[in-house]
Design an enzyme around this catalytic site. Structure first.
Site, PDB file in Angstrom:
ATOM      1  N   ASP A   1      -2.943  -5.751   7.326  1.00 59.06           N
ATOM      2  CA  ASP A   1      -2.899  -5.687   5.859  1.00 59.06           C
ATOM      3  C   ASP A   1      -1.769  -6.522   5.266  1.00 59.06           C
ATOM      4  O   ASP A   1      -1.695  -6.686   4.047  1.00 59.06           O
ATOM      5  CB  ASP A   1      -2.738  -4.231   5.391  1.00 59.06           C
ATOM      6  CG  ASP A   1      -4.041  -3.437   5.465  1.00 59.06           C
ATOM      7  OD1 ASP A   1      -5.113  -4.060   5.503  1.00 59.06           O
ATOM      8  OD2 ASP A   1      -3.969  -2.190   5.481  1.00 59.06           O
TER       9      ASP A   1
ATOM     10  N   LYS B   1      -1.538  -0.834  -2.115  1.00 52.97           N
ATOM     11  CA  LYS B   1      -2.865  -1.431  -2.291  1.00 52.97           C
ATOM     12  C   LYS B   1      -3.916  -0.318  -2.264  1.00 52.97           C
ATOM     13  O   LYS B   1      -3.717   0.754  -1.681  1.00 52.97           O
ATOM     14  CB  LYS B   1      -3.163  -2.478  -1.210  1.00 52.97           C
ATOM     15  CG  LYS B   1      -3.204  -1.954   0.239  1.00 52.97           C
ATOM     16  CD  LYS B   1      -4.559  -1.395   0.668  1.00 52.97           C
ATOM     17  CE  LYS B   1      -4.534  -0.893   2.108  1.00 52.97           C
ATOM     18  NZ  LYS B   1      -5.732  -0.099   2.468  1.00 52.97           N
TER      19      LYS B   1
END
Length: 283
Positions: free
Chosen positions: A136, A10
């Site tokens: 996350d 990401k």
């Protein structure tokens, strides 16, 4: 039975630290997207009721300190699964880099066992499990452009970010997210315009998006590691449309609409840092 799962890295298009909560965690507002730089997980059922982790990187933990182990143990306990697993993690995402490598591996493991053990869990349920592993992980369960709030547990999907090329540069050092958060002085922080960034993504306005990238944590990490600013400056000098640090760093990424320009930046930075990647954004 054996199953494969891809675990994409990401990047943070926007990261704003809103304040510190009574529980000591920081309240965040982030826009995240995923890129085609990925680890791969291979999961195989075994007769023994245990979890075995293998990896192509000798320095990675393979016991309970590994977030994949933690995620799988959580599912086994929660749903009373007595089947064992052998998991091979093929790492390509740099470690402790601000790219969510451990989190996306955990999320991939959750998606994989959901299929392998036919648990029938929704993405929302998998994300809720992921929140118990790391901040996350809920985003990484989805691995598509999203607004992420709270300490990471609130995920609101957005349209895919405008497609472009991404040059990813990881300097030699690693950064501890916990250490960076401990050094934050709220009064010193820059606050990106997350609303404008979301609007740019929703209208597929690439230029507006690049103009509104921002990361509150840059000021803290760059003070400790000035090389991050030097990488950003070089990316802009060589033609990136925008350059920013991802997460708590130290990885820097540059966005380019044109492949030729991205290739030029990639070539120019290969001699400056060892870990340089040229990838696309995921749709």
């Amino acid at each position: 039975m054996e199953i494969m799962e891809k675990a994409p890295a990401k990047i943070n298009l926007g990261l704003d630290i809103l304040g510190k909560r009574p529980d000591g965690l920081h309240e965040l507002s982030m826009v995240m997207a995923s890129i085609d730089l990925a680890d791969r997980l291979q999961l195989e059922e075994i007769p023994e009721n245990k979890i075995i982790i293998e990896t192509n990187k000798a320095f990675l933990p393979t016991d309970k300190k590994n977030h994949v182990y933690e995620a799988l143990e959580l599912v086994k306990d929660r749903y009373q699964i007595d089947t064992g697993l052998k998991v091979h993690i093929h790492k390509q995402i740099p470690v402790a880099a601000g790219l969510g490598g451990g989190s996306t591996d955990s999320a991939a493991a959750l998606r994989a066992v959901n299929r392998l053990w036919q648990l029938g869990l929704s993405m929302e349920e998998l994300a809720a499990l992921g929140a118990e592993v790391g901040s996350d992980v809920p985003y990484c369960v989805y691995s598509q452009t999203a607004l992420v709030e709270g300490f990471g547990e609130k995920v609101t999907l957005l349209p895919s970010m405008p497609q472009c090329w991404v040059v990813v540069v990881k300097p030699r050092m690693s950064v501890s997210t916990r250490s960076i958060f401990s050094q934050i002085v709220m009064e010193d922080l820059y606050h990106p315009d997350i609303a404008a960034l979301i609007q740019a993504i929703e209208t597929q306005d690439y230029q507006m998006m690049t103009e509104n990238l921002g990361n509150s944590m840059e000021v803290v990490t760059i003070k400790k590691h000035p090389i991050i600013q030097r990488i950003k400056d070089r990316m802009i000098k060589y033609g990136a449309d925008a350059a920013m640090m991802s997460g708590s760093g130290p990885t820097v990424y540059g966005l380019c609409r044109k492949h030729s320009r991205a290739q030029h930046i990639y070539n120019a930075l290969k001699g400056f840092c060892e870990e340089v990647y040229l990838v696309r954004t995921l749709k």
